[in-house]
Design a protein around this motif. Sequence first.
Motif, PDB file in Angstrom:
ATOM      1  N   ASP A 247      13.173  10.427   1.325  1.00  0.00           N
ATOM      2  CA  ASP A 247      11.893  10.887   1.882  1.00  0.00           C
ATOM      3  C   ASP A 247      10.811  11.103   0.826  1.00  0.00           C
ATOM      4  O   ASP A 247       9.705  11.517   1.153  1.00  0.00           O
ATOM      5  CB  ASP A 247      12.062  12.175   2.700  1.00  0.00           C
ATOM      6  N   GLU A 248      11.120  10.835  -0.440  1.00  0.00           N
ATOM      7  CA  GLU A 248      10.070  10.869  -1.462  1.00  0.00           C
ATOM      8  C   GLU A 248       9.412   9.500  -1.563  1.00  0.00           C
ATOM      9  O   GLU A 248      10.061   8.470  -1.371  1.00  0.00           O
ATOM     10  CB  GLU A 248      10.639  11.279  -2.818  1.00  0.00           C
ATOM     11  N   MET A 249       8.147   9.486  -1.859  1.00  0.00           N
ATOM     12  CA  MET A 249       7.377   8.255  -1.991  1.00  0.00           C
ATOM     13  C   MET A 249       6.649   8.291  -3.328  1.00  0.00           C
ATOM     14  O   MET A 249       5.475   8.650  -3.411  1.00  0.00           O
ATOM     15  CB  MET A 249       6.388   8.128  -0.824  1.00  0.00           C
ATOM     16  N   PRO A 250       7.337   7.937  -4.391  1.00  0.00           N
ATOM     17  CA  PRO A 250       6.786   8.164  -5.733  1.00  0.00           C
ATOM     18  C   PRO A 250       5.620   7.260  -6.109  1.00  0.00           C
ATOM     19  O   PRO A 250       4.768   7.657  -6.907  1.00  0.00           O
ATOM     20  CB  PRO A 250       7.980   7.921  -6.646  1.00  0.00           C
ATOM     21  N   ILE A 251       5.557   6.054  -5.555  1.00  0.00           N
ATOM     22  CA  ILE A 251       4.563   5.087  -6.015  1.00  0.00           C
ATOM     23  C   ILE A 251       3.343   5.042  -5.114  1.00  0.00           C
ATOM     24  O   ILE A 251       2.202   4.991  -5.586  1.00  0.00           O
ATOM     25  CB  ILE A 251       5.204   3.689  -6.124  1.00  0.00           C
ATOM     26  N   PHE A 252       3.535   5.075  -3.817  1.00  0.00           N
ATOM     27  CA  PHE A 252       2.433   5.007  -2.867  1.00  0.00           C
ATOM     28  C   PHE A 252       2.911   5.481  -1.511  1.00  0.00           C
ATOM     29  O   PHE A 252       4.125   5.565  -1.256  1.00  0.00           O
ATOM     30  CB  PHE A 252       1.887   3.580  -2.744  1.00  0.00           C
ATOM     31  N   THR A 253       1.965   5.764  -0.646  1.00  0.00           N
ATOM     32  CA  THR A 253       2.244   6.045   0.760  1.00  0.00           C
ATOM     33  C   THR A 253       1.483   5.022   1.586  1.00  0.00           C
ATOM     34  O   THR A 253       0.260   4.877   1.419  1.00  0.00           O
ATOM     35  CB  THR A 253       1.801   7.464   1.150  1.00  0.00           C
ATOM     36  N   ALA A 254       2.193   4.314   2.425  1.00  0.00           N
ATOM     37  CA  ALA A 254       1.570   3.242   3.203  1.00  0.00           C
ATOM     38  C   ALA A 254       0.421   3.782   4.044  1.00  0.00           C
ATOM     39  O   ALA A 254       0.484   4.887   4.601  1.00  0.00           O
ATOM     40  CB  ALA A 254       2.606   2.570   4.101  1.00  0.00           C
ATOM     41  N   GLY A 260      -4.445   7.339  -7.505  1.00  0.00           N
ATOM     42  CA  GLY A 260      -5.080   7.444  -8.814  1.00  0.00           C
ATOM     43  C   GLY A 260      -4.130   7.788  -9.935  1.00  0.00           C
ATOM     44  O   GLY A 260      -4.538   8.358 -10.956  1.00  0.00           O
ATOM     45  N   GLU A 261      -2.847   7.435  -9.781  1.00  0.00           N
ATOM     46  CA  GLU A 261      -1.828   7.777 -10.781  1.00  0.00           C
ATOM     47  C   GLU A 261      -1.395   6.573 -11.607  1.00  0.00           C
ATOM     48  O   GLU A 261      -0.486   6.689 -12.436  1.00  0.00           O
ATOM     49  CB  GLU A 261      -0.616   8.405 -10.087  1.00  0.00           C
ATOM     50  N   GLY A 262      -2.038   5.424 -11.391  1.00  0.00           N
ATOM     51  CA  GLY A 262      -1.693   4.251 -12.182  1.00  0.00           C
ATOM     52  C   GLY A 262      -1.384   3.016 -11.369  1.00  0.00           C
ATOM     53  O   GLY A 262      -1.251   1.917 -11.927  1.00  0.00           O
ATOM     54  N   LEU A 263      -1.273   3.132 -10.049  1.00  0.00           N
ATOM     55  CA  LEU A 263      -0.983   1.956  -9.227  1.00  0.00           C
ATOM     56  C   LEU A 263      -2.120   0.944  -9.297  1.00  0.00           C
ATOM     57  O   LEU A 263      -1.876  -0.268  -9.319  1.00  0.00           O
ATOM     58  CB  LEU A 263      -0.733   2.366  -7.773  1.00  0.00           C
ATOM     59  N   GLU A 264      -3.352   1.420  -9.332  1.00  0.00           N
ATOM     60  CA  GLU A 264      -4.485   0.490  -9.384  1.00  0.00           C
ATOM     61  C   GLU A 264      -4.401  -0.395 -10.624  1.00  0.00           C
ATOM     62  O   GLU A 264      -4.582  -1.607 -10.548  1.00  0.00           O
ATOM     63  CB  GLU A 264      -5.806   1.255  -9.376  1.00  0.00           C
ATOM     64  N   LEU A 265      -4.102   0.202 -11.769  1.00  0.00           N
ATOM     65  CA  LEU A 265      -3.974  -0.579 -13.004  1.00  0.00           C
ATOM     66  C   LEU A 265      -2.838  -1.586 -12.883  1.00  0.00           C
ATOM     67  O   LEU A 265      -2.975  -2.746 -13.289  1.00  0.00           O
ATOM     68  CB  LEU A 265      -3.736   0.353 -14.189  1.00  0.00           C
ATOM     69  N   LEU A 266      -1.716  -1.151 -12.312  1.00  0.00           N
ATOM     70  CA  LEU A 266      -0.578  -2.062 -12.135  1.00  0.00           C
ATOM     71  C   LEU A 266      -0.948  -3.218 -11.220  1.00  0.00           C
ATOM     72  O   LEU A 266      -0.664  -4.384 -11.529  1.00  0.00           O
ATOM     73  CB  LEU A 266       0.621  -1.288 -11.571  1.00  0.00           C
ATOM     74  N   ALA A 267      -1.572  -2.918 -10.085  1.00  0.00           N
ATOM     75  CA  ALA A 267      -1.850  -3.936  -9.066  1.00  0.00           C
ATOM     76  C   ALA A 267      -2.975  -4.878  -9.466  1.00  0.00           C
ATOM     77  O   ALA A 267      -3.026  -6.015  -8.997  1.00  0.00           O
ATOM     78  CB  ALA A 267      -2.187  -3.270  -7.737  1.00  0.00           C
ATOM     79  N   GLU A 268      -3.887  -4.430 -10.331  1.00  0.00           N
ATOM     80  CA  GLU A 268      -5.031  -5.268 -10.704  1.00  0.00           C
ATOM     81  C   GLU A 268      -4.844  -5.995 -12.031  1.00  0.00           C
ATOM     82  O   GLU A 268      -5.429  -7.057 -12.246  1.00  0.00           O
ATOM     83  CB  GLU A 268      -6.302  -4.421 -10.780  1.00  0.00           C
ATOM     84  N   THR A 269      -4.030  -5.423 -12.932  1.00  0.00           N
ATOM     85  CA  THR A 269      -3.864  -6.023 -14.256  1.00  0.00           C
ATOM     86  C   THR A 269      -2.417  -6.357 -14.598  1.00  0.00           C
ATOM     87  O   THR A 269      -2.168  -7.073 -15.567  1.00  0.00           O
ATOM     88  CB  THR A 269      -4.407  -5.088 -15.352  1.00  0.00           C
ATOM     89  N   GLY A 270      -1.469  -5.808 -13.844  1.00  0.00           N
ATOM     90  CA  GLY A 270      -0.056  -6.030 -14.146  1.00  0.00           C
ATOM     91  C   GLY A 270       0.530  -5.023 -15.113  1.00  0.00           C
ATOM     92  O   GLY A 270       1.726  -5.077 -15.416  1.00  0.00           O
ATOM     93  N   ASN A 271      -0.266  -4.078 -15.606  1.00  0.00           N
ATOM     94  CA  ASN A 271       0.205  -3.103 -16.594  1.00  0.00           C
ATOM     95  C   ASN A 271       0.791  -1.878 -15.886  1.00  0.00           C
ATOM     96  O   ASN A 271       0.056  -1.111 -15.260  1.00  0.00           O
ATOM     97  CB  ASN A 271      -0.965  -2.682 -17.485  1.00  0.00           C
ATOM     98  N   PRO A 272       2.108  -1.642 -16.009  1.00  0.00           N
ATOM     99  CA  PRO A 272       2.726  -0.503 -15.321  1.00  0.00           C
ATOM    100  C   PRO A 272       2.740   0.776 -16.151  1.00  0.00           C
ATOM    101  O   PRO A 272       3.284   1.788 -15.723  1.00  0.00           O
ATOM    102  CB  PRO A 272       4.154  -0.995 -15.096  1.00  0.00           C
TER     103      PRO A 272
END
Length: 406
Positions: A247-254, A260-272
């Motif tokens: 029941d934890e959703m560490p990366i995103f919630t649909a 604003g924790e870093g997913l945008e950078l990962l999804a737009e540039t590939g940098n995790p």
Amino acid sequence: MQDEMEEPVLKKGSLPDVVPSKMYTVTVENVSTNYKFFEAGAVAVPDGESEAGPAFPGHSFTFSFHAGPAHKLSFATMYGLSNDGFYAPSGQGIALYDNGTPVTGNITSQIMLWDAGTQMNQMPGPDNPHNGADTDDPVQLMSEVGDGYDYGTVATNLKVMLDYNGGHMFTVTIEVLAGATTAVSPVAWVVHSMENPIFEAGMTDWDKGLEDLAETGNPGPLSHYLTWNSGYVSPVAPVLWAVHEKDEMPIFTANTPDRGEGLELLAETGNPGDLAASLISMDYNAGAYAIPDGSNAAGPLFPGDKYTFSVDAKPNQYLSIASMLGNSNDIFFAFGDGGIKLAFGNDIEDITHEVMLWDAGTEVNEYPGTKSMDEDEGGLVRLLDDGFTYPAVDKIIKVTIHKNKK
């Protein structure tokens, strides 16, 4: 008198304070086809006509295609009243963008008349018997052949216009001018980033269909070769992983905005990196992996490459991953927002069916493979539904997992 009943003795001993963790090995592989070209096709019916055939003086061929800033256009059409002459740009192709701006207008100056080198030239014109002896000469400019015949000039025979339709779509019109010395055949075309997709000047024909086009005007074999080798290709970016509880959703919630924790950078540039650091700071067992198997340096996965890494987890914990679809605006691979339960044995299990394409909602999507802008979207993290067509997940990526033997 009956003896008092003795206190039962526990046989299993005391339980450990920490349940031993298990180590799981995960493999992420780029299984996509490594296409040479982006798009290709043929146009065989002249504008305003209902049947395939050549375009005579006063007529034209028109075709449309998609392209991004890294792409160029090449095409070939037979000089109909010759043995093996054809019109085409140089092997580099025609640049379609100038510093990110679509190129439009008259591109006739970039078109040249070439000799395919497959048949001995004869007098061009309506009386040409087209029965010259077979040759095995290199492809070269007709002006360098030195056969002494008059083919007119490109500028007096053709007018080639390039228009931009928006949405990364272009349209080319090849007009045969009223005073032209020849008709031209149906056209084979290709959008590419590598040089020399159809021929290489100074080299003999590759037997991929150019000879058929240049000698008979049939674009079919060449177009089939170009189309068969065209398609969407994308690297797969380094992988973010996190082990967590149910029941934890560490990366995103649909269907909610990015946190604003870093997913945008990962999804737009590939940098995790930022997302991994954020999760670790929140006491998640998390990390990122970026070194393809067999390599000593970090980088994305190209077709045929794979990442192999291990994670520790306790029984009944869950695993989440995220990795950018490299050739996109903000699309990433992931399980559902709650991850998958780590209940796997020692046998390698394919879990690709658990992987989906997600849209981070942070940048407006463009036609797949044509990324050229960074327009903020301000949307929601959601399953990919932008109306474009992408390959199925299992045609791009393969994910497997197994529990290591102790």
